[in-house]
Design an enzyme around this catalytic site. Structure first.
Site: not given
Length: 286
Positions: A188, A79, A33
């Site tokens: 319970t 990218y 690039e």
């Protein structure tokens, strides 16, 4: 300095020779690039076969600037292949295997569908695990909780109707104490029923800091004491929760408030004398 991770993005300024796939790499993509200032550089993305440190990566590509991948797998690859700054390339080596995107919501959805354990995301979604391991464990715990709660069934006993009736009338002062000395009365099971149907907070007792930290402003609070806990009951935390104001000093000091809290205690014993005002306790005999 970044910890050892699998997924790395890199920039190599003024490259002198092309790159190749090292034996330690699973996938490599890069291109040449030209930046806004005119500098020529390689922009790339690497997935390693195992976790590697920053120092280890710099040995593979000397002079390169590395950063732990921040976005998703697909975003990092894209990218490194973008057209607007490209001079040559892109070049890809190895196999790019799309995995679940590194976003916590998508990981959670995948966990819900597949039933995977959080640790199984280390290889597929390394960055999500690095950032959110505790969140994933908490989420998996919630899935397990929902599955367990949905399986709870209640065999009703006559005394349970008495508690149901009491809960129909709000009382800002009382503490309901369900007393069953023999055991096996369904205390319970009924507590589980209230967790399932009324999103009650359930505790078997403990330190004030731990209970205050765990309580998330639920309006119905249940203490289900085993017989062996009789000598260690934290009467203070029961009263604080009933009052609707309690200080949590664990990790970060905070005072929690609620405009109304209903407290039910399930026990094989009655409260120790003098711990509560007599007019505050409403007994239900199981």
């Amino acid at each position: 300095m970044a910890r050892q991770v699998i997924c790395w993005c890199f920039t190599l300024n003024n490259p002198l020779s092309p790159l190749s796939l090292h034996d330690s790499m699973k996938y490599l993509v890069y291109q040449t690039e030209q930046g806004e200032a005119g500098n020529i550089h390689f922009q790339g993305y690497i997935e390693m076969k195992k976790r590697t440190s920053l120092a280890g990566m710099k040995k593979l590509i000397p002079g390169a600037h590395f950063e732990k991948r921040r976005g998703t797998q697909g975003e990092a690859r894209a990218y490194s292949m973008k057209e607007d700054t490209r001079l040559e390339g892109p070049w890809e080596y190895g196999e790019f295997v799309p995995t679940i995107e590194d976003k916590l919501r998508e990981v959670m959805n995948d966990m819900k569908i597949t039933g995977k354990r959080p640790i199984e995301y280390i290889e597929e979604c390394c960055n999500t695990y690095d950032k959110s391991a505790s969140t994933l464990r908490e989420f998996r715990g919630e899935l397990k909780k929902k599955k367990a709660i949905s399986s709870w069934e209640l065999q009703r006993k006559p005394w349970m109707g008495e508690v149901d009736a009491l809960l129909q009338e709000r009382d800002g002062r009382r503490i309901i104490w369900v007393y069953g000395p023999q055991g096996g009365e369904g205390k319970t099971s009924y507590a589980k029923h209230l967790v399932k149907t009324r999103d009650a907070f359930y505790s078997t007792g403990g330190k004030t800091a731990d209970i205050a930290f765990a309580w998330d402003h639920q309006e119905l609070v249940l203490f289900d004491f085993p017989r062996s806990f009789e000598e260690y009951v934290n009467y203070g935390v029961i009263e604080q929760l009933k009052n609707g104001i309690i200080q949590s000093g664990k990790y970060q000091s905070v005072i929690k408030y609620s405009d109304y809290v209903e407290v039910i205690v399930f026990a094989n014993f009655t409260p120790r004398s003098g711990m509560f005002s007599e007019d505050r306790i409403v007994y239900v005999y199981a």
